[in-house]
Motif scaffolding. Structure first.
Motif, short mmCIF file in Angstrom:
data_model
loop_
_atom_site.label_atom_id
_atom_site.label_comp_id
_atom_site.label_asym_id
_atom_site.label_seq_id
_atom_site.Cartn_x
_atom_site.Cartn_y
_atom_site.Cartn_z
N ARG A 30 0.84 -1.20 0.00
CA ARG A 30 0.00 0.00 0.00
C ARG A 30 0.87 1.25 0.00
O ARG A 30 0.63 2.20 -0.74
CB ARG A 30 -0.93 -0.01 1.22
CG ARG A 30 -1.97 1.09 1.20
CD ARG A 30 -2.93 1.01 2.39
NE ARG A 30 -3.40 -0.32 2.73
CZ ARG A 30 -4.39 -0.97 2.11
NH1 ARG A 30 -5.01 -0.40 1.10
NH2 ARG A 30 -4.74 -2.17 2.49
N SER A 31 1.90 1.26 0.81
CA SER A 31 2.81 2.40 0.90
C SER A 31 3.54 2.64 -0.42
O SER A 31 3.70 3.78 -0.87
CB SER A 31 3.81 2.17 2.03
OG SER A 31 4.71 3.23 2.12
N ASN A 32 3.98 1.57 -1.06
CA ASN A 32 4.67 1.68 -2.34
C ASN A 32 3.76 2.31 -3.40
O ASN A 32 4.18 3.20 -4.15
CB ASN A 32 5.17 0.31 -2.80
CG ASN A 32 6.06 0.41 -4.01
OD1 ASN A 32 6.88 1.30 -4.13
ND2 ASN A 32 5.89 -0.54 -4.91
N ILE A 33 2.51 1.86 -3.44
CA ILE A 33 1.56 2.44 -4.40
C ILE A 33 1.32 3.91 -4.07
O ILE A 33 1.33 4.76 -4.96
CB ILE A 33 0.23 1.65 -4.41
CG1 ILE A 33 0.46 0.24 -4.95
CG2 ILE A 33 -0.82 2.38 -5.24
CD1 ILE A 33 -0.73 -0.70 -4.78
N THR A 34 1.13 4.20 -2.80
CA THR A 34 0.88 5.59 -2.36
C THR A 34 2.05 6.50 -2.75
O THR A 34 1.84 7.61 -3.25
CB THR A 34 0.65 5.64 -0.84
OG1 THR A 34 -0.48 4.82 -0.52
CG2 THR A 34 0.42 7.06 -0.36
#
Length: 175
Positions: free
Chosen positions: A125-129
């Protein structure tokens, strides 16, 4: 992206766009998608292959719809909706459309307060964000792979035992 309900007592699926996509213009929709959005009915003629693998189920439009109906009954419809959105996203050819759809997918499924938030790990999720401001065709690959794995291991075996699948299979066998 389209969502629909398969009649478990009939042999056809009626397709409509999800609430969040209704009324939005998406240049990636072809004429057949537009027909489906307006209530096109597709026969369920490949139901026998659905039990062979989740890939065969998801390769079938009517299989996707039946599986979606099942996931909806399990309150996990967001998984197939996200997977389908990612499949559509990978077909995009223009940068502006990619940015727009990446943001739609992010807002609907990935961000922490998304209305249909999918169950992915915090690192993904953090990588996409962190990369949503400059999306590429692989922006959602890790998350999509994870969701596919969840559906394959957990949901698909239950689907094959479900009343929804059995009713469609029985109806098909009787026709």
């Amino acid at each position: 992206m389209l969502i629909s309900m398969c009649s478990i007592h009939g042999s056809e699926c009626v397709q409509t766009p999800p609430e969040s996509y209704r009324g939005r213009h998406r240049s990636g929709l072809d004429a057949a998608d537009a027909d489906r959005r307006d209530g096109y009915k597709e026969p369920v003629d490949d139901v026998d292959s659905w039990g062979e693998s989740i890939e065969k189920l998801l390769d079938s439009r009517s299989g996707q719809l039946a599986f979606q109906e099942f996931l909806k009954s399990e309150y996990s419809e967001e998984n197939i909706l996200f997977w389908l959105a990612c499949e559509e996203y990978k077909k995009i050819t223009s940068a502006p459309e990619m940015i727009s759809m990446a943001n739609q997918i992010y807002t609907e499924f990935v961000q922490t307060d998304a209305p249909r938030q999918v169950n992915i790990d915090s690192g993904t999720r953090s990588n996409i964000t962190n990369n949503i401001s400059e999306p590429n065709l692989n922006s959602f690959d890790a998350a999509q792979k994870h969701i596919f794995s969840l559906m394959s291991r957990d949901c698909y075996p239950r689907f094959l035992k479900s009343d929804i699948y059995r009713a469609i299979l029985q109806k098909h066998d009787n026709s």
